[in-house]
Motif scaffolding. Structure first.
Motif, mmCIF file in Angstrom:
data_model
loop_
_atom_site.group_PDB
_atom_site.id
_atom_site.type_symbol
_atom_site.label_atom_id
_atom_site.label_comp_id
_atom_site.label_asym_id
_atom_site.label_seq_id
_atom_site.Cartn_x
_atom_site.Cartn_y
_atom_site.Cartn_z
ATOM 1 N N LEU A 135 64.416 92.847 62.096
ATOM 2 C CA LEU A 135 64.400 91.401 61.870
ATOM 3 C C LEU A 135 63.397 90.686 62.774
ATOM 4 O O LEU A 135 62.719 89.751 62.346
ATOM 5 C CB LEU A 135 65.799 90.825 62.088
ATOM 6 N N VAL A 136 63.306 91.131 64.014
ATOM 7 C CA VAL A 136 62.449 90.419 64.974
ATOM 8 C C VAL A 136 60.973 90.732 64.747
ATOM 9 O O VAL A 136 60.129 89.820 64.783
ATOM 10 C CB VAL A 136 62.858 90.781 66.424
ATOM 11 N N TYR A 137 60.631 91.989 64.475
ATOM 12 C CA TYR A 137 59.231 92.390 64.441
ATOM 13 C C TYR A 137 58.695 92.679 63.041
ATOM 14 O O TYR A 137 57.547 92.330 62.736
ATOM 15 C CB TYR A 137 59.028 93.628 65.331
ATOM 16 N N LEU A 138 59.477 93.307 62.184
ATOM 17 C CA LEU A 138 58.970 93.661 60.860
ATOM 18 C C LEU A 138 59.084 92.519 59.857
ATOM 19 O O LEU A 138 58.225 92.372 58.983
ATOM 20 C CB LEU A 138 59.710 94.896 60.328
ATOM 21 N N LEU A 139 60.133 91.731 59.976
ATOM 22 C CA LEU A 139 60.317 90.614 59.047
ATOM 23 C C LEU A 139 59.135 89.645 59.033
ATOM 24 O O LEU A 139 58.671 89.238 57.956
ATOM 25 C CB LEU A 139 61.622 89.888 59.376
ATOM 26 N N PRO A 140 58.585 89.245 60.189
ATOM 27 C CA PRO A 140 57.405 88.358 60.150
ATOM 28 C C PRO A 140 56.210 88.982 59.439
ATOM 29 O O PRO A 140 55.447 88.262 58.766
ATOM 30 C CB PRO A 140 57.100 88.113 61.634
ATOM 31 N N LEU A 141 56.037 90.281 59.573
ATOM 32 C CA LEU A 141 54.917 90.934 58.892
ATOM 33 C C LEU A 141 55.092 90.882 57.380
ATOM 34 O O LEU A 141 54.126 90.675 56.629
ATOM 35 C CB LEU A 141 54.789 92.377 59.362
ATOM 36 N N VAL A 142 56.313 91.082 56.913
ATOM 37 C CA VAL A 142 56.588 90.984 55.473
ATOM 38 C C VAL A 142 56.276 89.580 54.973
ATOM 39 O O VAL A 142 55.649 89.395 53.922
ATOM 40 C CB VAL A 142 58.058 91.353 55.189
ATOM 41 N N SER A 246 48.701 85.531 65.405
ATOM 42 C CA SER A 246 49.870 84.752 65.829
ATOM 43 C C SER A 246 51.079 85.656 66.022
ATOM 44 O O SER A 246 51.882 85.453 66.940
ATOM 45 C CB SER A 246 50.179 83.659 64.800
ATOM 46 N N TRP A 247 51.210 86.681 65.168
ATOM 47 C CA TRP A 247 52.324 87.629 65.332
ATOM 48 C C TRP A 247 52.172 88.407 66.641
ATOM 49 O O TRP A 247 53.158 88.585 67.375
ATOM 50 C CB TRP A 247 52.349 88.591 64.143
ATOM 51 N N VAL A 248 50.970 88.867 66.930
ATOM 52 C CA VAL A 248 50.729 89.581 68.185
ATOM 53 C C VAL A 248 51.016 88.678 69.372
ATOM 54 O O VAL A 248 51.618 89.099 70.372
ATOM 55 C CB VAL A 248 49.281 90.107 68.236
ATOM 56 N N LEU A 249 50.633 87.416 69.259
ATOM 57 C CA LEU A 249 50.835 86.471 70.354
ATOM 58 C C LEU A 249 52.316 86.233 70.621
ATOM 59 O O LEU A 249 52.786 86.360 71.764
ATOM 60 C CB LEU A 249 50.137 85.150 70.037
ATOM 61 N N PHE A 250 53.066 85.878 69.572
ATOM 62 C CA PHE A 250 54.459 85.475 69.753
ATOM 63 C C PHE A 250 55.425 86.650 69.852
ATOM 64 O O PHE A 250 56.480 86.525 70.484
ATOM 65 C CB PHE A 250 54.900 84.555 68.603
ATOM 66 N N ALA A 251 55.087 87.770 69.232
ATOM 67 C CA ALA A 251 56.012 88.901 69.231
ATOM 68 C C ALA A 251 55.704 89.931 70.308
ATOM 69 O O ALA A 251 56.589 90.719 70.659
ATOM 70 C CB ALA A 251 56.008 89.575 67.855
ATOM 71 N N GLN A 349 66.058 82.453 84.083
ATOM 72 C CA GLN A 349 64.638 82.167 83.874
ATOM 73 C C GLN A 349 64.154 82.776 82.563
ATOM 74 O O GLN A 349 63.325 82.174 81.862
ATOM 75 C CB GLN A 349 63.831 82.727 85.044
ATOM 76 N N LEU A 350 64.664 83.946 82.227
ATOM 77 C CA LEU A 350 64.304 84.565 80.952
ATOM 78 C C LEU A 350 64.754 83.703 79.783
ATOM 79 O O LEU A 350 64.019 83.546 78.798
ATOM 80 C CB LEU A 350 64.938 85.957 80.863
ATOM 81 N N GLN A 351 65.943 83.137 79.888
ATOM 82 C CA GLN A 351 66.427 82.254 78.824
ATOM 83 C C GLN A 351 65.511 81.047 78.648
ATOM 84 O O GLN A 351 65.201 80.638 77.520
ATOM 85 C CB GLN A 351 67.844 81.780 79.142
ATOM 86 N N ASN A 352 65.078 80.475 79.765
ATOM 87 C CA ASN A 352 64.206 79.300 79.686
ATOM 88 C C ASN A 352 62.834 79.657 79.120
ATOM 89 O O ASN A 352 62.304 78.950 78.257
ATOM 90 C CB ASN A 352 64.060 78.669 81.073
ATOM 91 N N LEU A 353 62.260 80.761 79.601
ATOM 92 C CA LEU A 353 60.923 81.144 79.146
ATOM 93 C C LEU A 353 60.920 81.687 77.721
ATOM 94 O O LEU A 353 59.867 81.735 77.083
ATOM 95 C CB LEU A 353 60.338 82.185 80.092
ATOM 96 N N SER A 354 62.075 82.096 77.224
ATOM 97 C CA SER A 354 62.126 82.629 75.856
ATOM 98 C C SER A 354 61.788 81.565 74.827
ATOM 99 O O SER A 354 61.451 81.895 73.680
ATOM 100 C CB SER A 354 63.515 83.212 75.572
ATOM 101 N N LEU A 355 61.844 80.289 75.212
ATOM 102 C CA LEU A 355 61.466 79.220 74.285
ATOM 103 C C LEU A 355 59.981 79.274 73.933
ATOM 104 O O LEU A 355 59.555 78.686 72.936
ATOM 105 C CB LEU A 355 61.804 77.857 74.896
ATOM 106 N N LEU A 356 59.192 79.978 74.738
ATOM 107 C CA LEU A 356 57.767 80.107 74.438
ATOM 108 C C LEU A 356 57.510 81.057 73.281
ATOM 109 O O LEU A 356 56.416 81.035 72.698
ATOM 110 C CB LEU A 356 57.014 80.604 75.677
ATOM 111 N N SER A 357 58.484 81.891 72.955
ATOM 112 C CA SER A 357 58.301 82.883 71.898
ATOM 113 C C SER A 357 59.532 82.916 71.008
ATOM 114 O O SER A 357 60.611 83.314 71.471
ATOM 115 C CB SER A 357 58.056 84.276 72.493
ATOM 116 N N PRO A 358 59.413 82.522 69.746
ATOM 117 C CA PRO A 358 60.568 82.614 68.836
ATOM 118 C C PRO A 358 61.103 84.035 68.723
ATOM 119 O O PRO A 358 62.312 84.232 68.598
ATOM 120 C CB PRO A 358 59.994 82.120 67.495
ATOM 121 N N ALA A 359 60.206 85.026 68.768
ATOM 122 C CA ALA A 359 60.654 86.415 68.663
ATOM 123 C C ALA A 359 61.530 86.804 69.847
ATOM 124 O O ALA A 359 62.589 87.421 69.680
ATOM 125 C CB ALA A 359 59.441 87.341 68.571
#
Length: 458
Positions: A135-142, A246-251, A349-359
């Motif tokens: 769901l996190v990595y393959l779904l965006p590619l589809v 964009s996928w490489v950037l965010f995922a 901190q991980l929770q806060n920084l995770s907002l930078l990446s939807p994945a």
């Protein structure tokens, strides 16, 4: 209806689209199967630990004479259990590489937690495929393969001008095509989740609908990204490269950068230091025969309930041995507190920084729902700490007050009781982060829609 049928025929007539959808379904099915096998192995390990301990206890109680309390305390390895949600079969998180059934004795605690391999290398799988990865990595590619070249393909085929000349604008037709693709992919995701729930006997409770809602919002982000890229009216090659970038950037890049940053900011050698320092304290204790009573007196200051124990004699006594074990825990107590605080700060901190990446954010939420996140593992370790204290205090009555242990006492030995967090509610911060992320996705989607409306037919 005729136009809808034509759009469906166009969607499924392309070999690439059919191949991508088939591979996505196959990957999802295989991920469900592999995740279910991994979860089954975890449950088997936890069950085996429990059965082995029961057999050992039965073996002891069947003896004519019971061993002394100190010997029982040394060999009694009580099993613990990381209480995972059934959804851990789909979102493995930290459970794949961490101990889920740690055995605990009344001896020094920290060496039992850290001075061991977390996994058996000979049984470790190469990589890890679960439904969360799909769901996190393959779904965006589809989504990208089926969506990002819609307009450029129409322009290349010479139909874009014709679509703009129709009573219904080209924008309307593109929106219908995007909506059709969203519906098809969403139905496939729903089918995978329903199939997994039926095969693994997962309840159709709030957790199921949270996963479906989070996945839907995640899909909206990538469809919005595809729409935004299409709105610039570039060629199929440019659109595909832009979406892949964009996928490489965010995922990949942003999550990788976040973890590198956190590793540098919250790097801790506390586990290694604790294991070494505790071992040194224990070893030094054996070389200080003249200070055994002093060690016991210091221990009794921390454990005053057993203050009335008799002084030590010249012979070896178990109560000194366990007093020394506990003093080694106290010697590294500050390191343990530092480790816990460091871990909590890192996770926050991980929770806060995770907002930078939807994945990254999506993956963290799935792990939290399955109780497989690093926070859940830290809570499991804290439960081990509390249970270790209960074990120590169980044996201390017999060690320090010279009480003889009976078979009934062994039968009444306190067992580990994991906290059930399968229905744990999301905290306020997580809900706020989810709402903020949804709002950002909505803004991106509205911006993409505005640009698509303004796209020139040329």
């Amino acid at each position: 209806m005729l136009l809808f049928k034509l759009e469906c025929m166009r969607l499924f007539s392309g070999k690439i689209n059919k191949l991508v959808l088939i591979l996505f379904v196959i990957s999802g099915v295989f991920a469900i199967y592999q995740g279910a096998q991994g979860y089954k192995n975890i449950r088997i390990d936890q069950y085996k630990s429990k059965i082995v301990f029961q057999k050992e206890r039965e073996h002891v109680t069947q003896r004519e004479s019971l061993p002394e309390a100190g010997s029982l305390a040394y060999y009694a390895s009580a099993p613990t259990k990381w209480q995972l949600s059934p959804w851990a079969a789909l979102f493995v998180g930290e459970s794949q590489s961490s101990m889920v059934a740690t055995k605990i004795r009344a001896t020094a605690l920290q060496s039992q937690i850290f001075n061991r391999e977390t996994v058996n290398p000979s049984q470790q799988r190469t990589g890890g495929l679960d439904l969360g990865f799909v769901l996190v990595y393959l779904l965006p590619l589809v989504i990208g393969i089926m969506t990002v070249t819609l307009i450029s393909d129409e322009q290349h085929a010479g139909r874009w001008r014709l679509l703009n000349a129709l009573p219904k604008s080209a924008f309307s037709q593109v929106c219908k095509q995007i909506a059709l693709r969203f519906a098809v992919i969403w139905l496939l995701v729903l089918s995978l989740l329903v199939s997994a729930a039926l095969l693994l006997s997962l309840p159709f409770d709030a957790a199921f609908w949270v996963v479906l809602l989070a996945t839907s919002v995640y899909m909206l982000f990538w469809f919005s990204a595809a729409g935004l890229i299409m709105s610039f009216g570039k060629s199929s090659v440019v659109n595909s490269l832009a979406y892949l970038s964009s996928w490489v950037l965010f995922a990949m890049l942003i999550p990788g950068a976040v973890h590198l940053y956190l590793s540098s900011q919250f790097h801790s050698e506390a586990p290694l230091k604790m294991s070494l320092e505790q071992r040194m304290v224990l070893n030094n204790g054996w070389d200080q025969d003249q200070n055994k009573q002093a060690i016991l007196d210091e221990f009794l200051q921390h454990e005053p309930h057993w203050q009335e124990t008799a002084p030590l004699g010249d012979a070896f006594e178990w109560k000194w041995y366990y007093a020394q074990q506990h003093m080694s825990d106290l010697a590294v107590h500050d390191l343990w507190l530092s480790f816990v605080e460091n871990h909590q700060a890192r996770y926050q901190q991980l929770q806060n920084l995770s907002l930078l990446s939807p994945a990254l954010f999506f993956q963290l939420q799935l792990n939290q729902l399955a109780n497989t996140s690093s926070r859940d593992h830290a809570e499991y370790q804290q439960q081990i700490v509390d249970y270790h204290k209960e074990i120590r205090h169980f044996f201390y009555d017999y060690l320090f007050f010279d009480k003889s242990i009976s078979k009934d006492d062994i039968d009444n030995f306190i067992l580990f009781a994991p906290s059930d967090k399968t229905q744990r509610k999301s905290d306020t911060l997580t809900i706020w982060h989810f709402a903020m992320g949804t709002f950002v996705i909505f803004v991106i989607m509205m911006f993409a829609v505005t640009r698509l409306k303004q796209l020139s037919p040329t």
